[in-house]
Design an enzyme around this catalytic site. Structure first.
Site, mmCIF file in Angstrom:
data_model
loop_
_atom_site.group_PDB
_atom_site.id
_atom_site.type_symbol
_atom_site.label_atom_id
_atom_site.label_comp_id
_atom_site.label_asym_id
_atom_site.label_seq_id
_atom_site.Cartn_x
_atom_site.Cartn_y
_atom_site.Cartn_z
ATOM 1 N N GLU A 1 -9.942 2.218 4.200
ATOM 2 C CA GLU A 1 -9.620 3.369 3.338
ATOM 3 C C GLU A 1 -10.888 3.920 2.679
ATOM 4 O O GLU A 1 -11.086 5.147 2.614
ATOM 5 C CB GLU A 1 -8.609 2.927 2.279
ATOM 6 C CG GLU A 1 -8.210 3.972 1.257
ATOM 7 C CD GLU A 1 -7.316 3.372 0.192
ATOM 8 O OE1 GLU A 1 -7.632 3.514 -1.004
ATOM 9 O OE2 GLU A 1 -6.302 2.729 0.559
ATOM 10 N N SER B 1 0.830 -1.204 0.000
ATOM 11 C CA SER B 1 0.000 0.000 0.000
ATOM 12 C C SER B 1 0.861 1.249 0.000
ATOM 13 O O SER B 1 1.906 1.304 0.645
ATOM 14 C CB SER B 1 -0.915 0.026 1.224
ATOM 15 O OG SER B 1 -1.710 1.197 1.217
ATOM 16 N N HIS C 1 -7.652 -3.322 4.997
ATOM 17 C CA HIS C 1 -7.027 -1.994 4.928
ATOM 18 C C HIS C 1 -7.723 -1.138 3.883
ATOM 19 O O HIS C 1 -8.053 0.029 4.125
ATOM 20 C CB HIS C 1 -5.535 -2.147 4.596
ATOM 21 C CG HIS C 1 -4.866 -0.898 4.108
ATOM 22 N ND1 HIS C 1 -5.058 -0.393 2.829
ATOM 23 C CD2 HIS C 1 -4.009 -0.040 4.716
ATOM 24 C CE1 HIS C 1 -4.354 0.709 2.681
ATOM 25 N NE2 HIS C 1 -3.702 0.943 3.810
ATOM 26 N N ASN C 2 -7.973 -1.714 2.720
ATOM 27 C CA ASN C 2 -8.620 -0.947 1.651
ATOM 28 C C ASN C 2 -10.071 -0.630 1.991
ATOM 29 O O ASN C 2 -10.583 0.430 1.631
ATOM 30 C CB ASN C 2 -8.533 -1.713 0.329
ATOM 31 C CG ASN C 2 -7.152 -1.634 -0.286
ATOM 32 O OD1 ASN C 2 -6.162 -1.430 0.416
ATOM 33 N ND2 ASN C 2 -7.065 -1.813 -1.582
ATOM 34 N N LYS D 1 -4.613 -6.671 3.688
ATOM 35 C CA LYS D 1 -4.618 -5.587 2.696
ATOM 36 C C LYS D 1 -6.044 -5.283 2.247
ATOM 37 O O LYS D 1 -6.420 -4.123 2.034
ATOM 38 C CB LYS D 1 -3.759 -5.982 1.496
ATOM 39 C CG LYS D 1 -3.755 -4.952 0.340
ATOM 40 C CD LYS D 1 -3.288 -3.578 0.792
ATOM 41 C CE LYS D 1 -2.856 -2.696 -0.358
ATOM 42 N NZ LYS D 1 -3.862 -2.449 -1.388
#
Length: 468
Positions: free
Chosen positions: A189, A128, A185-186, A182
């Site tokens: 986000e 990232s 995480h996105n 990940k």
């Protein structure tokens, strides 16, 4: 015998920048691309650097030291499988394949097991930070066999972002753990971005602020507890003018937010695991409704909303928006961390939530001062079930809930949509409520489907003949 420390195939911008990052940190890198011309041009554009071009996959693999380490940076899905299948006959037991794209974590689970059965090691790693992060230091989330990570640890530590001297990379867990983290995480986000967008929308529509005023507000916020990459770039976006028209560039951008799928995967997985992530879901819904632009234009001409204007205190609204955004951010991260906790148990990932927050402090898109507090919260109590129960964050939300309620009420009165801000408040209220109306829902289920229910006054499952 080959001399390259690592090889990378897939020279789009992210791949190229990771190669340059590795080379700058002292590693010799073999490079390959399906289109040979792209590889040749890349190597030629960087004379004097420790790069070795492979015209074919065979030549590329031959350029690597043993045990070989090959990183794949191609589009997620079948293209990754295609490259892996081409590499397998060229590799030997003990060699390592690294998938550095945004792969769906079940694919990484499958690939890890299939390659291990062939004697090969596999890492599925989230990377990232976008193009700049790839070049100067991303946040890296590798999952796979522990011994596979040890093979590439020195490289990943060297190229990762650093915060207070600590690298923004750590071993995440087995099999698909890296790509799972990940993915979440996105999703976080998505929530972050939507909360910021709604805060901007309220200020813009309620106060009719200029882009200069918006810049000043967001720049001031970035000097306080909201300090983060996303707030920083938001402030900067308001400074750009379109060179052709002289108008603020942000006002010329079409209001249709696109997506690549990782946010959707987060929501889908949360439903599978029965973990509430309403703010991430709201962010996804907001992007989806932005995509029906023509319908919204038509609806705006026939569906009326409130006509009243904001007549309250300007400074109070700006300060309340800041506090509301911070509280909503806490609620959104609480949802994401709760999902990670449940997934860790479900998939046997043994995730360390404090370490995840720590490696997100630099390099990645959600990097923020706020993440240090999350790291501290989980280091104080690794078993913390929800971020809202941490003493520090509990105090923060209690002190700011009035601001979030005020902002949601104000936005509702003005007809400004706040799917994410409202969902964060509803999540907070639901989580802190001892008795929810789910008793009625379960009674309804038993009424029409004999699904049974539990009682508050005795143990066991019960069914009632509601019509008798």
């Amino acid at each position: 015998m080959g001399k390259a420390d690592i090889g990378l195939t897939g020279l789009a911008v992210m791949g190229e920048n990771l190669v340059l990052n590795m080379e700058r940190n002292g590693f010799t890198v073999a490079v390959h691309n399906r289109t040979t011309k792209t590889m040749r041009e890349f190597v030629a554009a960087h004379p004097g650097k420790k790069l070795t071009g492979g015209e074919t996959l065979q030549a590329f693999v031959a350029a690597l030291k043993k045990p070989r380490k090959v990183m794949i940076m191609v589009k997620a899905g079948p293209p990754v499988d295609a490259v892996i299948n081409q590499l397998i006959p060229l590799l030997e037991p003990g060699d390592l394949i690294i998938d550095g794209g945004n792969s769906y974590f079940p694919d990484s689970e499958r690939r890890s097991k299939e390659l291990q059965a062939k004697g090969l090691r596999f890492i599925g790693t989230g990377v990232s930070g976008g193009e700049e992060g790839a070049l100067w230091g991303p946040s890296i989330m590798p999952g796979g066999q522990p011994e596979a990570y040890e093979m590439v640890k020195d490289i990943f530590v060297a190229i990762s972002a650093k915060v207070d001297g600590e690298p923004c990379v750590t071993y995440i867990g087995p099999r698909g753990a890296g790509h799972y983290v990940k993915m979440v995480h996105n999703g976080i986000e998505y929530g972050d971005m939507q909360l910021i967008a709604e805060s901007y929308d309220i200020l813009r529509r309620a106060l009719n602020l200029s882009v200069k005023e918006l810049h000043d507000i967001f720049a001031a916020w970035n000097a306080g507890e909201l300090k983060s990459y996303l707030i920083e770039i938001t402030a900067h976006i308001f400074t750009r003018q379109d060179p052709e028209t002289g108008k603020p560039l942000v006002d010329l951008v079409q209001d249709e937010a696109q997506q690549k799928g990782t946010g959707k995967w987060t929501s889908q997985n949360a439903f599978d695991l029965s973990v509430p992530v309403p703010t991430i879901n709201a962010a996804l819904d907001s992007r989806n409704i932005s995509a029906v632009k023509s319908e919204r234009v038509a609806a705006s001409r026939v569906l009326a909303g409130p006509t009243s204007a904001f007549d309250g205190d300007r400074a109070k609204l700006i300060d309340a928006t800041r506090d509301a955004l911070y509280m909503a951010k806490i609620c959104s991260y609480a949802q994401g961390m709760a999902l990670l906790r449940t997934a860790s148990r479900e998939y046997d990932y043994n995730l360390k939530l404090g370490e995840l927050a720590a490696i997100w402090r630099g390099g990645c898109i959600i990097r923020a001062q706020f993440l240090s507090r999350i790291t501290d919260a989980f280091r104080r109590d690794p078993g913390l079930p929800n971020l809202l129960l941490d003493e520090g964050f509990r105090s923060d939300v209690e002190n700011r809930q009035g601001a979030l309620r005020y902002i949601v009420q104000t936005a509702t009165a003005l007809g400004v949509p706040t799917l994410a801000l409202s969902s964060a408040l509803a999540y907070f209220d639901a989580y802190r409520t001892e008795r929810l109306p789910a008793n009625l829902t379960q009674a309804q289920r038993d009424y029409f489907g004999a699904h049974t229910y539990r009682r508050v006054d005795r143990e066991g499952s019960f069914h009632s003949e509601w019509t008798k």
